[in-house]
Design a protein around this motif. Structure first.
Motif, PDB file in Angstrom:
ATOM      1  N   ARG A 146       0.349  70.421-111.813  1.00 14.42           N
ATOM      2  CA  ARG A 146       1.174  71.536-112.538  1.00 14.42           C
ATOM      3  C   ARG A 146       0.147  72.887-112.560  1.00 14.42           C
ATOM      4  O   ARG A 146       0.237  74.126-112.190  1.00 14.42           O
ATOM      5  N   GLU A 147      -1.278  72.614-113.238  1.00 15.33           N
ATOM      6  CA  GLU A 147      -2.305  73.594-113.152  1.00 15.33           C
ATOM      7  C   GLU A 147      -2.901  74.192-111.917  1.00 15.33           C
ATOM      8  O   GLU A 147      -3.060  75.269-111.606  1.00 15.33           O
ATOM      9  N   PHE A 148      -2.718  73.118-110.998  1.00 18.28           N
ATOM     10  CA  PHE A 148      -3.327  73.593-109.484  1.00 18.28           C
ATOM     11  C   PHE A 148      -1.946  74.145-108.533  1.00 18.28           C
ATOM     12  O   PHE A 148      -2.215  74.778-107.553  1.00 18.28           O
ATOM     13  N   ARG A 149      -0.840  74.332-109.225  1.00 20.68           N
ATOM     14  CA  ARG A 149       0.347  74.878-108.773  1.00 20.68           C
ATOM     15  C   ARG A 149       0.521  74.345-107.211  1.00 20.68           C
ATOM     16  O   ARG A 149       0.652  74.987-106.250  1.00 20.68           O
ATOM     17  N   LEU A 150       0.650  73.071-107.140  1.00 26.03           N
ATOM     18  CA  LEU A 150       0.560  72.212-105.867  1.00 26.03           C
ATOM     19  C   LEU A 150       1.749  72.523-105.340  1.00 26.03           C
ATOM     20  O   LEU A 150       1.901  72.750-104.043  1.00 26.03           O
ATOM     21  N   LEU A 151       3.118  72.664-105.819  1.00 25.48           N
ATOM     22  CA  LEU A 151       4.240  72.776-105.068  1.00 25.48           C
ATOM     23  C   LEU A 151       4.397  74.018-104.299  1.00 25.48           C
ATOM     24  O   LEU A 151       4.680  74.059-103.222  1.00 25.48           O
ATOM     25  N   GLU A 152       3.822  75.092-105.244  1.00 24.10           N
ATOM     26  CA  GLU A 152       3.753  76.423-104.565  1.00 24.10           C
ATOM     27  C   GLU A 152       2.921  76.455-103.434  1.00 24.10           C
ATOM     28  O   GLU A 152       3.244  77.107-102.208  1.00 24.10           O
ATOM     29  N   ARG A 153       1.718  75.931-103.492  1.00 27.46           N
ATOM     30  CA  ARG A 153       0.637  75.995-102.518  1.00 27.46           C
ATOM     31  C   ARG A 153       1.020  75.108-101.129  1.00 27.46           C
ATOM     32  O   ARG A 153       0.948  75.615-100.049  1.00 27.46           O
ATOM     33  N   CYS A 154       1.809  74.244-101.720  1.00 27.77           N
ATOM     34  CA  CYS A 154       2.176  73.074-100.266  1.00 27.77           C
ATOM     35  C   CYS A 154       3.239  73.772 -99.635  1.00 27.77           C
ATOM     36  O   CYS A 154       3.277  73.627 -98.496  1.00 27.77           O
TER      37      CYS A 154
END
Length: 319
Positions: free
Chosen positions: A263-271
């Motif tokens: 969540r902190e890494f914003r993985l979904l958005e980045r992915c």
């Protein structure tokens, strides 16, 4: 004509975008049911309610009973269900993806089938990991060796940072507990990230099996994308868990840490952005998430590209 029985699916435009959803939820030894447009998770400790439309992927571990209505609301909401094994380190199956469009899949197939395009995508994947370094002139073989050296260096650095001994990566899927504590944490953390990325890939309508660096496995593309983020996510998480006091099973601790970090890494958005960016090498793929869940079935035509489906075409007079 009689109406189709059953609850009407929500309009695709009303659903939460893939990049804005919760990451994942792992459940085991419980019953998953439906309550209105949410799912309820019940075990000996009580009942929890989760909004289905805001969930990216539901990981079902051992001992889970799930009802037909719960599967229905998750499917209607565009959430992916993944069945996994003990500790979440085995992947068994997943449900139908929310995507109805094949535009990104076609770009992926076009890129992986053309050797020059596949090389360009593979090189881009490696170049993304060497920010600030000029490696554009290196061959694919040199980049692969450079990446191996980078990962080994990261293991050593985190070992020195945390004081956790590191004797190399070891993973036996048939003996999860046989590995060192840090290796167990790394396997569990990687598995959780694989589940999230797999959910994003199928949500976008891409194929998990059409990889560019990895090859020959039904999750090759999952491993391709996951390798872009392991240095910032799973490796430091695994060493932190191994260094700190454990109050629960290592697999559970790793999944909780991944959940917060993703969540902190914003993985979904980045992915989502990275997949679209990589596949754009094969052609423009600048489309919104909402467009991917709209069914646009057409017929392929060798002259016009595509023509409308659901039409009765008369025999051409030009034969």
């Amino acid at each position: 004509m009689n109406a189709i029985p059953g609850a009407r699916p929500p309009d695709p435009k009303d659903l939460v975008r893939v990049r804005d959803r919760l990451t994942f939820l792992f459940v085991e030894r419980c019953t998953v049911n439906r309550e209105s447009n949410a799912i309820s998770i019940a075990d000996g400790h009580g009942i929890a309610h989760v909004p289905a439309a805001a969930l990216s992927v539901l990981l079902l571990g051992p001992g889970v009973r799930i009802t037909h209505s719960a599967v229905s609301v998750l499917s209607e909401s565009g959430s992916t269900i993944v069945w996994v094994g003990e500790n979440g380190v085995r992947y068994y199956a997943h449900g139908s993806p929310p995507s109805r469009s094949s535009r990104l899949l076609e770009a992926q197939a076009r890129a992986v089938s053309d050797p020059s395009l596949r090389l360009a995508v593979a090189r881009s994947m490696y170049l993304m990991r060497f920010s600030g370094e000029d490696v554009s002139k290196l061959s694919l073989q040199q980049l692969r060796g450079r990446e191996g050296a980078r990962i080994r260096r990261l293991y050593r650095q985190h070992s020195q940072r945390t004081g956790v001994p590191w004797d190399g990566r070891e993973y036996d899927p048939d003996n999860f507990e046989g590995g060192s504590l840090v290796n167990q944490a790394l396997s569990a953390a990687n598995s959780a990230v694989y589940g999230v990325i797999h959910a994003v890939i199928v949500a976008l309508g891409c194929s998990p099996g059409l990889g560019f660096v990895h090859n020959g496995n039904y999750r090759s593309f999952v491993y391709d994308i996951a390798d872009l983020y392991k240095a910032d996510l799973t490796i430091p998480i695994a060493f932190d868990i191994a260094a700190g006091p454990l109050t629960e099973a290592v697999g559970s601790a790793a999944r909780k840490k991944v959940r917060d970090s993703v969540r902190e890494f914003r993985l979904l958005e980045r992915c989502v952005a990275d997949i679209k960016g990589l596949l754009s090498i094969a052609g423009p793929v600048d489309i919104d998430d909402e467009e991917l869940i709209v069914d646009d079935l057409r017929l392929w035509d060798d002259r016009e590209g595509t023509v409308a489906a659901g039409v009765s075409y008369e025999e051409s007079a030009e034969l």
